[in-house]
Design an enzyme around this catalytic site. Structure first.
Site, PDB file in Angstrom:
ATOM      1  N   HIS A  59       0.869  -1.182   0.000  1.00  0.00           N
ATOM      2  CA  HIS A  59       0.000   0.000   0.000  1.00  0.00           C
ATOM      3  C   HIS A  59       0.906   1.231   0.000  1.00  0.00           C
ATOM      4  O   HIS A  59       1.752   1.377   0.879  1.00  0.00           O
ATOM      5  CB  HIS A  59      -0.921  -0.004   1.219  1.00  0.00           C
ATOM      6  CG  HIS A  59      -1.832  -1.193   1.266  1.00  0.00           C
ATOM      7  ND1 HIS A  59      -1.966  -1.998   2.383  1.00  0.00           N
ATOM      8  CD2 HIS A  59      -2.646  -1.715   0.318  1.00  0.00           C
ATOM      9  CE1 HIS A  59      -2.825  -2.964   2.124  1.00  0.00           C
ATOM     10  NE2 HIS A  59      -3.254  -2.819   0.880  1.00  0.00           N
ATOM     11  N   GLU A  62       1.875   3.663   3.117  1.00  0.00           N
ATOM     12  CA  GLU A  62       2.404   3.084   4.360  1.00  0.00           C
ATOM     13  C   GLU A  62       3.927   3.205   4.333  1.00  0.00           C
ATOM     14  O   GLU A  62       4.641   2.284   3.934  1.00  0.00           O
ATOM     15  CB  GLU A  62       1.920   1.637   4.497  1.00  0.00           C
ATOM     16  CG  GLU A  62       0.391   1.555   4.560  1.00  0.00           C
ATOM     17  CD  GLU A  62      -0.150   0.141   4.589  1.00  0.00           C
ATOM     18  OE1 GLU A  62       0.655  -0.811   4.663  1.00  0.00           O
ATOM     19  OE2 GLU A  62      -1.386  -0.013   4.539  1.00  0.00           O
ATOM     20  N   HIS A 151       3.650  -3.557   6.936  1.00  0.00           N
ATOM     21  CA  HIS A 151       2.551  -2.616   6.725  1.00  0.00           C
ATOM     22  C   HIS A 151       2.412  -1.662   7.907  1.00  0.00           C
ATOM     23  O   HIS A 151       2.888  -1.941   9.014  1.00  0.00           O
ATOM     24  CB  HIS A 151       1.222  -3.374   6.581  1.00  0.00           C
ATOM     25  CG  HIS A 151       1.096  -4.162   5.322  1.00  0.00           C
ATOM     26  ND1 HIS A 151       0.357  -3.736   4.242  1.00  0.00           N
ATOM     27  CD2 HIS A 151       1.621  -5.361   4.964  1.00  0.00           C
ATOM     28  CE1 HIS A 151       0.436  -4.638   3.274  1.00  0.00           C
ATOM     29  NE2 HIS A 151       1.198  -5.635   3.696  1.00  0.00           N
ATOM     30  N   GLU A 215       1.967  -5.729  11.002  1.00  0.00           N
ATOM     31  CA  GLU A 215       1.325  -4.415  11.142  1.00  0.00           C
ATOM     32  C   GLU A 215       2.099  -3.642  12.205  1.00  0.00           C
ATOM     33  O   GLU A 215       2.221  -4.091  13.346  1.00  0.00           O
ATOM     34  CB  GLU A 215      -0.138  -4.577  11.538  1.00  0.00           C
ATOM     35  CG  GLU A 215      -0.999  -5.249  10.482  1.00  0.00           C
ATOM     36  CD  GLU A 215      -1.319  -4.328   9.312  1.00  0.00           C
ATOM     37  OE1 GLU A 215      -1.038  -3.112   9.411  1.00  0.00           O
ATOM     38  OE2 GLU A 215      -1.855  -4.825   8.301  1.00  0.00           O
TER      39      GLU A 215
END
EC number: 3.5.1.96
Length: 335
Positions: A59, A62, A151, A215
């Site tokens: 993405h 990010e 991420h 994450e």
């Protein structure tokens, strides 16, 4: 520093280097494979037998993980990090990175494990290309394979740094890998229980790598990531690259384990998620809570003790996951 160490600069400018291969004074070879893709190969006498894939920017907004990979690559290119593992650095969605947006047309992390073949457009082509980069990289027999897909998130989280561990039938989740994650600063791991269409699920299910989606905190623009503390992860990644990790690591102290109880699937435009728009990941939900409703009086009511919600998103396309209901896991099934 070797020019190929500036992979992010090359990616941001959409520039193809004139010199595709360079060698550090220590004998490590850097090879540009394509846009956003660079392989580091240690000197043959130093090779520890590990193939490590580090991906970020799946993405494009990010940025903290992208900056982390840039620091690691700079360290290799200037000789401060002395690799003993083969490493593939991948910036997943270069066009989205250049625009500072999550994606251009569609979420690329929903297009792996063959899903790109059912779609079209830029992200579908890039997902196929990323699969091929990974397939070639992990094609050497007799080597250990590890993939971290890094991420950050727009949504806040009660647990800021956590990992998602993919699933494959007949394969146990590794306690050794969980201990490695704990040492890298992860506070929780979600043990998944069904096949998925993310990049880490592809490398885990199809290429036999140990693979994780990490994450790592809040998504912010380049240069504004002071509040995303990746010190422990960066230190551990350097140790993995240099093959200086402790042997027989097994402690899971401080690591919370969760498993998936149910996925909330959006079936129609009538879908309604009964959660505040700003609810944080890992928020607890009480038993009996009406979580979501859809067509034909379809209702999701919380039945589980200790249930929490992660990745709630009522705006996904019909047929996709609009949230995951998770519960604490004892870890008794670890391998």
């Amino acid at each position: 520093m070797l020019a190929l160490g500036k992979l992010l600069e090359l990616t941001l400018t959409a520039h193809e280097p004139a010199e595709k291969t360079q060698v550090t004074p220590g004998g490590a070879r850097l090879r540009w494979l394509g846009e956003g893709a660079l392989e580091v190969r240690p000197a043959e006498s130093e090779d520890c037998g590990l193939d490590l894939l580090l991906s970020a920017g799946i993405h494009g907004n990010e940025t903290a993980p992208i900056e982390l990979l840039e620091r690691l690559l700079h360290g290799v290119a200037n000789g401060k990090i002395k690799p003993r593992a083969r490493v593939l650095f991948l910036f997943g969605n270069p066009a989205a990175i250049r625009k500072g947006e999550r994606f251009i047309e569609q979420d690329i992390n929903r297009l792996f494990n063959g899903r790109h073949e059912l779609s079209s457009g830029f992200e579908a082509l890039r997902a196929a290309e990323l699969e091929q980069f990974a397939r070639v990289f992990f094609s050497k027999p007799g080597r250990n394979r590890l993939h971290y897909d890094l991420h950050t998130a727009i949504r806040g989280s009660k647990i800021e740094q956590f990992a998602l561990y993919p699933y494959k039938e007949g394969r146990k989740h590794s306690r050794r890998e969980l201990a490695r994650l704990a040492a890298a600063g992860m506070e929780a791991v979600l043990l998944q229980s069904k096949s998925s269409i993310t990049f880490s699920a592809f490398t885990y299910e199809q290429l036999e790598a140990e693979a994780f989606t990490l994450e790592l905190g809040k998504a912010r623009p380049f240069g504004q990531n002071e509040q995303v503390n990746l010190d422990k992860l960066e230190e551990r990644l350097i140790r993995i690259i240099e093959a200086t990790e402790p042997e027989n690591e097994s402690s899971l102290d401080g690591l919370q384990l969760f498993s998936v109880s149910r996925e909330i699937i959006k079936h129609s435009d009538s879908f309604h998620l009964h959660l505040p728009a700003d609810i944080e990941n890992f928020s607890e939900l009480s038993k009996g809570y009406l979580l979501a409703e859809d067509l034909a009086e379809m209702r999701w009511v919380v039945e589980e003790e200790g249930a929490r919600i992660i990745f709630p998103n009522p705006k996904v396309k019909n047929g996709l996951r609009a949230g995951i209901l998770i519960v604490p896991d004892s870890g008794q099934r670890l391998g």
